[in-house]
Design a protein around this motif. Structure first.
Motif, PDB file in Angstrom:
ATOM      1  N   PHE A   1     -23.379 -17.711  50.820  1.00  0.00           N
ATOM      2  CA  PHE A   1     -23.281 -18.787  49.822  1.00  0.00           C
ATOM      3  C   PHE A   1     -22.203 -19.811  50.187  1.00  0.00           C
ATOM      4  N   LYS A   2     -20.988 -19.355  50.415  1.00  0.00           N
ATOM      5  CA  LYS A   2     -19.892 -20.290  50.683  1.00  0.00           C
ATOM      6  C   LYS A   2     -20.123 -21.070  51.973  1.00  0.00           C
ATOM      7  N   LYS A   3     -20.688 -20.415  52.977  1.00  0.00           N
ATOM      8  CA  LYS A   3     -20.948 -21.093  54.246  1.00  0.00           C
ATOM      9  C   LYS A   3     -22.010 -22.174  54.081  1.00  0.00           C
ATOM     10  N   VAL A   4     -23.036 -21.897  53.297  1.00  0.00           N
ATOM     11  CA  VAL A   4     -24.102 -22.891  53.082  1.00  0.00           C
ATOM     12  C   VAL A   4     -23.546 -24.093  52.319  1.00  0.00           C
ATOM     13  N   VAL A   5     -22.729 -23.851  51.302  1.00  0.00           N
ATOM     14  CA  VAL A   5     -22.121 -24.946  50.539  1.00  0.00           C
ATOM     15  C   VAL A   5     -21.275 -25.824  51.455  1.00  0.00           C
ATOM     16  N   SER A   6     -20.430 -25.198  52.281  1.00  0.00           N
ATOM     17  CA  SER A   6     -19.566 -25.963  53.197  1.00  0.00           C
ATOM     18  C   SER A   6     -20.383 -26.735  54.222  1.00  0.00           C
ATOM     19  N   ALA A   7     -21.430 -26.105  54.754  1.00  0.00           N
ATOM     20  CA  ALA A   7     -22.257 -26.767  55.765  1.00  0.00           C
ATOM     21  C   ALA A   7     -22.975 -27.976  55.193  1.00  0.00           C
ATOM     22  N   ALA A   8     -23.463 -27.860  53.959  1.00  0.00           N
ATOM     23  CA  ALA A   8     -24.153 -28.983  53.321  1.00  0.00           C
ATOM     24  C   ALA A   8     -23.201 -30.153  53.118  1.00  0.00           C
ATOM     25  N   ARG A   9     -21.982 -29.863  52.708  1.00  0.00           N
ATOM     26  CA  ARG A   9     -21.000 -30.935  52.528  1.00  0.00           C
ATOM     27  C   ARG A   9     -20.680 -31.617  53.849  1.00  0.00           C
ATOM     28  N   LEU A  10     -20.499 -30.812  54.900  1.00  0.00           N
ATOM     29  CA  LEU A  10     -20.193 -31.386  56.211  1.00  0.00           C
ATOM     30  C   LEU A  10     -21.344 -32.238  56.739  1.00  0.00           C
ATOM     31  N   ALA A  11     -22.567 -31.900  56.351  1.00  0.00           N
ATOM     32  CA  ALA A  11     -23.741 -32.657  56.804  1.00  0.00           C
ATOM     33  C   ALA A  11     -23.964 -33.933  55.997  1.00  0.00           C
TER      34      ALA A  11
ATOM     35  N   ILE B   1     -29.326 -32.345  56.185  1.00  0.00           N
ATOM     36  CA  ILE B   1     -28.746 -31.401  55.220  1.00  0.00           C
ATOM     37  C   ILE B   1     -29.695 -30.225  54.987  1.00  0.00           C
ATOM     38  N   ALA B   2     -30.977 -30.525  54.860  1.00  0.00           N
ATOM     39  CA  ALA B   2     -31.972 -29.476  54.638  1.00  0.00           C
ATOM     40  C   ALA B   2     -31.994 -28.489  55.797  1.00  0.00           C
ATOM     41  N   GLU B   3     -31.966 -29.000  57.012  1.00  0.00           N
ATOM     42  CA  GLU B   3     -32.013 -28.138  58.190  1.00  0.00           C
ATOM     43  C   GLU B   3     -30.733 -27.316  58.320  1.00  0.00           C
ATOM     44  N   VAL B   4     -29.603 -27.939  58.067  1.00  0.00           N
ATOM     45  CA  VAL B   4     -28.318 -27.245  58.177  1.00  0.00           C
ATOM     46  C   VAL B   4     -28.211 -26.122  57.148  1.00  0.00           C
ATOM     47  N   MET B   5     -28.638 -26.377  55.937  1.00  0.00           N
ATOM     48  CA  MET B   5     -28.573 -25.338  54.903  1.00  0.00           C
ATOM     49  C   MET B   5     -29.462 -24.149  55.265  1.00  0.00           C
ATOM     50  N   LYS B   6     -30.663 -24.441  55.730  1.00  0.00           N
ATOM     51  CA  LYS B   6     -31.589 -23.372  56.119  1.00  0.00           C
ATOM     52  C   LYS B   6     -31.036 -22.564  57.286  1.00  0.00           C
ATOM     53  N   GLU B   7     -30.492 -23.253  58.285  1.00  0.00           N
ATOM     54  CA  GLU B   7     -29.964 -22.581  59.464  1.00  0.00           C
ATOM     55  C   GLU B   7     -28.726 -21.752  59.129  1.00  0.00           C
TER      56      GLU B   7
END
Length: 300
Positions: free
Chosen positions: A232-242, A267-273
């Motif tokens: 969860f936390k990693k996906v949130v951070s990755a979406a913000r960075l994207a 953002i969609a791809e980064v969150m999924k990955e």
């Protein structure tokens, strides 16, 4: 035949726990047909392998509330469901079923229930209006319970703002998600959320997207639910960075929603990955806010 279209919803948007919800352009279709006798339930799309096809189906249960209230008793009923909303992911699938059943039954029985009456009936089944209100009304809905009734106001979302939703391949019940929450919170955390919820509504109403990163922060529920969602936390951070403007758990989860006006495919791809790196298969959806709530498309 009566056909009803009901949008998906994302509730809370971070700080607005049980008081904010937004409709999204992803839909379930509910169709009612009069038949000579019995009940037939047909399901296509999301949940087709798991949802009940008998009197336990939530759409039928909602319709029966209307029938019982009005004294209408159809000789037979065929219900056809075409589901586009993932089940048990925090996108309002159960609210969609309840609202779809109530509206279709309202039309079929000639009950002429008002939106306020339908909202109250739906909330009596769901227990809270977080997804019910935006599914019925569309747009971004702010709501509060006042002496057992729901008071609401609705605002439209800024042009160009979309929701990027990462949907994990596992379901999570609202009950389990709520059981993870504390029974009491500190005054500091309550004030933290009040300020951010107010900031979020004002920012969306004015179209000031620059503050959404702060406005979608939360201390009342997300930290407690995060342990139920790997990555969860990693996906949130990755979406913000994207490039996401703000990121939050969608309703009770496990889906995560990012509000964005640029870089939406990235953002969609980064969150999924990022979910995949945490051992979770997920799909990503880019959805516009739905300014229109549930509506009957055809009555034949």
């Amino acid at each position: 035949m009566i056909r009803v279209q009901v949008p998906a919803t994302t509730a809370n948007l971070g700080p607005g726990f049980d008081c904010l919800g937004m409709a999204l352009e992803l839909y379930n279709i509910v169709e009612f047909y009069k038949i000579t006798r019995g009940l037939v339930v047909e399901i296509e799309g999301e949940g087709a392998a798991d949802l009940p096809r008998n009197e336990n189906n939530l759409v039928y249960q909602a319709a029966k509330r209307v029938f019982d209230r009005t004294g209408y008793a159809p000789a037979g009923l065929r219900i056809r469901l075409v589901n586009g909303i993932p089940v048990g992911r925090g996108l309002g699938s159960s609210a969609s079923a309840v609202i779809g059943g109530i509206i279709a039954a309202n039309r079929l029985s000639g009950a002429n229930l008002s939106k306020r009456e339908m909202l109250a009936l739906a909330c009596s089944m769901e227990g809270h209006p977080d997804n019910i209100a935006p599914a019925l009304l569309g747009g971004l809905v702010i709501y509060a319970s006042v002496e057992a009734e729901i008071t609401w106001t609705k605002i439209d979302l800024p042009a160009g703002l979309n929701a990027v939703v990462a949907v994990p391949d596992f379901a999570m019940s609202t009950r389990d998600s709520r059981e993870a929450l504390p029974h009491m919170v500190t005054m500091r955390d309550a004030v933290f959320n009040i300020g951010r919820a107010a900031l979020l509504v004002a920012a969306l109403q004015k179209g000031d997207l620059s503050v959404l990163g702060t406005a979608m922060e939360d201390k009342l529920h997300q930290a407690f639910r995060a342990g139920l969602i790997p990555g969860f936390k990693k996906v949130v951070s990755a979406a913000r960075l994207a490039g996401a403007r703000g990121v939050a758990l969608s309703g009770a989860g496990p889906a995560i929603v990012a509000l964005a006006d640029n870089n939406q495919e990235l953002i969609a791809e980064v969150m999924k990955e990022t979910f995949r790196e945490s051992g979770v298969n997920a799909r990503s959806l880019i959805l516009a806010p739905s300014p229109v709530g549930a509506r009957a498309l055809e009555v034949i």
